[in-house]
Design a protein around this motif. Structure first.
Motif, PDB file in Angstrom:
ATOM      1  N   ALA A 245      -4.542  -5.191  -5.205  1.00  0.00           N
ATOM      2  CA  ALA A 245      -4.655  -3.852  -4.622  1.00  0.00           C
ATOM      3  C   ALA A 245      -5.996  -3.230  -4.980  1.00  0.00           C
ATOM      4  CB  ALA A 245      -3.509  -2.978  -5.116  1.00  0.00           C
ATOM      5  N   ILE A 248      -8.853  -4.530  -2.870  1.00  0.00           N
ATOM      6  CA  ILE A 248      -8.940  -3.919  -1.544  1.00  0.00           C
ATOM      7  C   ILE A 248      -9.472  -2.496  -1.682  1.00  0.00           C
ATOM      8  CG2 ILE A 248      -7.597  -3.128   0.424  1.00  0.00           C
ATOM      9  CD1 ILE A 248      -5.640  -5.492  -0.401  1.00  0.00           C
ATOM     10  N   TYR A 295       0.025   1.188  -5.464  1.00  0.00           N
ATOM     11  CA  TYR A 295       0.384   0.505  -4.221  1.00  0.00           C
ATOM     12  C   TYR A 295       0.277   1.456  -3.034  1.00  0.00           C
ATOM     13  CZ  TYR A 295       2.293  -2.470  -7.852  1.00  0.00           C
ATOM     14  OH  TYR A 295       2.439  -3.228  -8.971  1.00  0.00           O
ATOM     15  N   ILE A 296       0.723   2.695  -3.237  1.00  0.00           N
ATOM     16  CA  ILE A 296       0.639   3.678  -2.152  1.00  0.00           C
ATOM     17  C   ILE A 296      -0.823   3.923  -1.788  1.00  0.00           C
ATOM     18  CG2 ILE A 296       1.115   6.075  -1.499  1.00  0.00           C
ATOM     19  CD1 ILE A 296       3.568   5.940  -3.391  1.00  0.00           C
ATOM     20  N   THR A 298      -3.305   1.963  -2.169  1.00  0.00           N
ATOM     21  CA  THR A 298      -3.862   0.796  -1.488  1.00  0.00           C
ATOM     22  C   THR A 298      -3.483   0.771  -0.015  1.00  0.00           C
ATOM     23  OG1 THR A 298      -3.728  -0.427  -3.538  1.00  0.00           O
ATOM     24  CG2 THR A 298      -4.013  -1.708  -1.555  1.00  0.00           C
ATOM     25  N   VAL A 299      -2.227   1.116   0.268  1.00  0.00           N
ATOM     26  CA  VAL A 299      -1.805   1.141   1.670  1.00  0.00           C
ATOM     27  C   VAL A 299      -2.611   2.184   2.434  1.00  0.00           C
ATOM     28  CG1 VAL A 299       0.101   1.644   3.232  1.00  0.00           C
ATOM     29  CG2 VAL A 299       0.510   0.272   1.201  1.00  0.00           C
ATOM     30  N   LEU A 302      -5.984   0.774   2.991  1.00  0.00           N
ATOM     31  CA  LEU A 302      -5.915  -0.284   4.003  1.00  0.00           C
ATOM     32  C   LEU A 302      -5.764   0.290   5.403  1.00  0.00           C
ATOM     33  CD1 LEU A 302      -3.760  -3.226   2.685  1.00  0.00           C
ATOM     34  CD2 LEU A 302      -5.966  -3.371   3.800  1.00  0.00           C
TER      35      LEU A 302
END
Lengths: 323, 366
Positions: A245, A248, A295-296, A298-299, A302
């Motif tokens: 993550a 990215i 994670y949030i 990273t989304v 992305l």
């Protein structure tokens, strides 16, 4: 929040960020060369196990580190065989490596030590102990700089400094050497590299081996450089995916990788220190939210709403030489 | 050598050789540990199939794996890799729990089951929706986003179980039990009712649902317009676009169906077995689905057979760990990894030489 508390938070952020950072730079080499690697997690776990097992047997943390790097490079070579030579699916290969590490570490560990998949507690030279940097104690009483130097910068084990040093080193290799130029080119346009008479296969193997080495160090840090002092089953606990993550998040740039890993380390440090964070008495952020935040984020990155992350162009595609 | 024979070799022989290789290496691992692989295999097979108890558990596991395997397979047909079955099934568990906890009193399961199917399907699909949307419209790689959503799902599940659904005064993060009448009937109760005695196992009615879903998936992929579009899109995106197929619509449809299918497995574990929402209801079945879809070549029948194979591994593996303490349950994870490795990533290890051999035969025939 006092100055001391902030310093403490930053200190544990740095400790928590180190495995992310090493694994993130590992992934950076691989993905810049066009090889997706979702097996960072597995390589880290295998590295952590082998490092702890060898350190326990030999009594030397350095031999442990070598073993950790060795197994990680071996798994990287397997990933290379699957995705470079046999032109298989890189994502599936990564998934397989994660499971292989998750199963074999416990299976072999149980057979070697009979401790339910753990290694014995490591003591003394079998661990990487904290290093006090020069003048840390003498400068301690100097206001502001003293505590920062003594508490935050000094007093980590060697792997933390290796991780930090790897950032400029990675930048230099990637952007200031011929090897780095070719490595980046092979991830963007392998056909052009091939036309120039440089072996795509060889470059990609070199990249995944570098990835293996760094992942092995990240794993060794978990078992030899933290308070765990040994291997515990599933001890990588998703750190390889946070590293992915961060990669990215950092848009495949070494310096950004440092910032991203420090941020994610900071989030984890807050999560472990405070559990539920009260935001100015308005609402309470549960600890699970802090855990999910990397994670949030990273989304979101992305999705490209806040500065789009564009991966290397040839990433994930096997290179087939024209006939 | 004609075309048809080629197809058979590609479809059946090569995957079979890959599977044999995976099990051969697994045997080597057992040998390395210092146990006899043949005796291990014997214990495994007897444990999985030697009694009605063993078969019941085998099929119970196979039920979950069929759902998650079909989920991965549907997405594979659209050339999408849905690695998020774990999270989708986890969130679907919440969907099932919401349905089962909100029905009043002694509602019969016949009424609850259809609602729970909707709950599981909708929740699973919803969890796949954001990664699907981002893949379709923003080009964010669905593999990475579904991995991220797995972690977000597990955090969400912990939060809900600890803070919202936990029974007051209880230490364990579980919801309260669903109404006893809402519980899906066990197979041993159903078969016992018509005079066939079976051992008590968690195998329940959702096994039949898994069979129905297998057929429905086959119909969807090979007998409907949407299935055709999904396959066309999976084969070649540019050709599909040229044929007027909307990539956004197909990506969304394939991923939502995939997420919904992964969600079905929550019926088996949450409504069938535990009868309440527990923390680890999915237990890695989402990831097993990847191996199952790979072995099954994304064909529903193949997926069903592969799911039963993995059901045998899970049940037989548990017996094996009991009989041979040196081989712990992690052996199953190793076998799973080797299967994914050989049938997925190293597929060409067998295919390249076999195809080379075929070509040589052809030349000689001419």
């Amino acid at each position: 929040m006092t100055f001391e508390v902030i310093l403490q938070l930053f200190d544990s952020s740095l400790r928590l960020a180190t495995p992310f950072l090493l694994a993130c730079l590992a992934g950076l080499f691989s993905e810049r060369a066009g090889i997706f690697d979702i097996g960072l997690e597995g390589k880290m776990l295998a590295g952590a196990f082998c490092a702890a097992a060898m350190a326990a047997i030999s009594g030397s943390a350095w031999i442990g580190l070598m073993a950790g790097m060795g197994i990680s490079v071996l798994l990287s070579a397997l990933h290379g065989l699957a995705s470079i030579t046999l032109r298989g699916n890189q994502l599936i290969s990564g998934v397989a490596i994660n499971f292989l590490a998750s199963g074999l570490t416990v299976l072999v560990g149980q057979n070697l030590f009979r401790l339910g998949g753990q290694t014995p507690q490591l003591k003394g030279n079998a661990r990487f102990s904290e290093i006090t940097l020069p003048f840390a104690d003498t400068l301690r009483d100097v206001p502001l700089i003293g505590p920062v130097y003594h508490d935050l910068i000094s007093g980590h084990n060697i792997l933390v400094y290796i991780g930090l040093a790897a950032v400029p080193l990675t930048w230099w290799v990637l952007f200031r050497t011929r090897f780095g130029l070719r490595l980046r080119a092979v991830g963007e346009n392998p056909g052009a590299v091939d036309t120039a008479g440089v072996s795509v296969v060889r470059l990609r193997y070199e990249a995944v081996i570098l990835c293996g080495i760094l992942c092995g160090i990240a794993g060794a840090y978990l078992s030899l450089g933290t308070s765990a002092a040994g291997f515990v089953r599933e001890m990588s606990a998703g750190k390889g995916f946070i590293a992915l993550a961060a990669l990215i998040f950092a848009k495949w740039q070494p310096l950004n990788a440092l910032y991203a890993c420090l941020l994610f380390g900071f989030l984890e440090a807050i999560g472990t220190k405070y559990q539920n964070v009260d935001v100015w008495g308005l609402f309470i952020l549960p600890v699970q939210f802090m855990q999910a935040l990397p994670y949030i984020l990273t989304v979101v990155i992305l999705a490209g709403f806040v500065g789009k992350a564009i991966p290397p162009k040839a990433g994930g595609q096997p290179y087939v030489k024209e006939e | 050598m004609n075309e048809q024979a080629h197809g058979w070799i590609r479809l059946i022989i090569i995957p079979l050789i890959n599977l044999v290789l995976a099990f051969f290496v697994s045997g080597l691992v057992v040998l390395m540990i210092g146990e006899n692989p043949f005796r291990a295999l014997q214990i495994l097979l007897t444990g999985a199939l030697g009694s009605s108890y063993g078969i019941g558990y085998t099929l119970y596991y196979a039920t979950s794996f069929t759902f998650t395997g079909l989920a991965v397979a549907i997405a594979f047909h659209a050339s999408l890799f849905n690695i998020g079955g774990e999270g989708q099934a986890g969130v679907a568990g919440i969907g099932v729990a919401v349905v089962c906890l909100s029905v009043v009193g002694n509602t019969h399961w016949v009424l609850v089951f259809p609602l729970a199917i909707c709950g599981a399907g909708l929740a699973g699909a919803a969890w796949a929706a954001i990664p699907a949307y981002l893949q379709a419209t923003r080009g964010s790689h669905v593999v990475i986003t579904t991995i991220m959503f797995n972690f977000i799902a597990s955090a969400l599940l912990v939060y809900l179980l600890v803070n919202v659904l936990k029974v007051e005064g209880s230490m364990s993060p579980e919801s309260r039990k669903f109404g006893e009448t809402a519980r899906l009937p066990f197979m041993h109760d159903i078969m016992g009712g018509i005079g066939i005695p079976l051992a008590r196992t968690p195998l329940n009615l959702s096994f039949l649902l898994a069979l129905v879903c297998t057929v429905l998936t086959w119909v969807l992929i090979w007998r409907t317009r949407l299935g055709y579009e999904i396959r066309a899109f999976g084969q070649s995106e540019s050709a599909a676009v040229y044929a007027g197929i909307s990539p956004v619509r197909i990506t969304m449809a394939a991923m939502l169906l995939s997420g919904g299918m992964a969600g079905m497995m929550a019926l088996n574990t949450v409504m069938g077995e535990a009868n309440r929402l527990v923390l680890d209801a999915v237990q890695g079945a989402g990831f097993v689905g990847i191996a199952v879809a790979l072995i099954g070549r994304s064909h529903p029948v193949g997926v069903l057979l592969a799911a039963i194979l993995f059901g045998m591994l899970y049940q037989g593996g548990a017996e094996l760990a009991f009989e041979m303490p040196a081989i712990s349950r992690e052996m199953i994870v190793v076998i799973q990894a080797l299967v994914i490795l050989f049938t997925g990533a190293l597929e060409n290890l067998v295919r390249f030489p076999v195809e080379g051999l075929l070509r040589r035969f052809e030349r000689r025939a001419r």
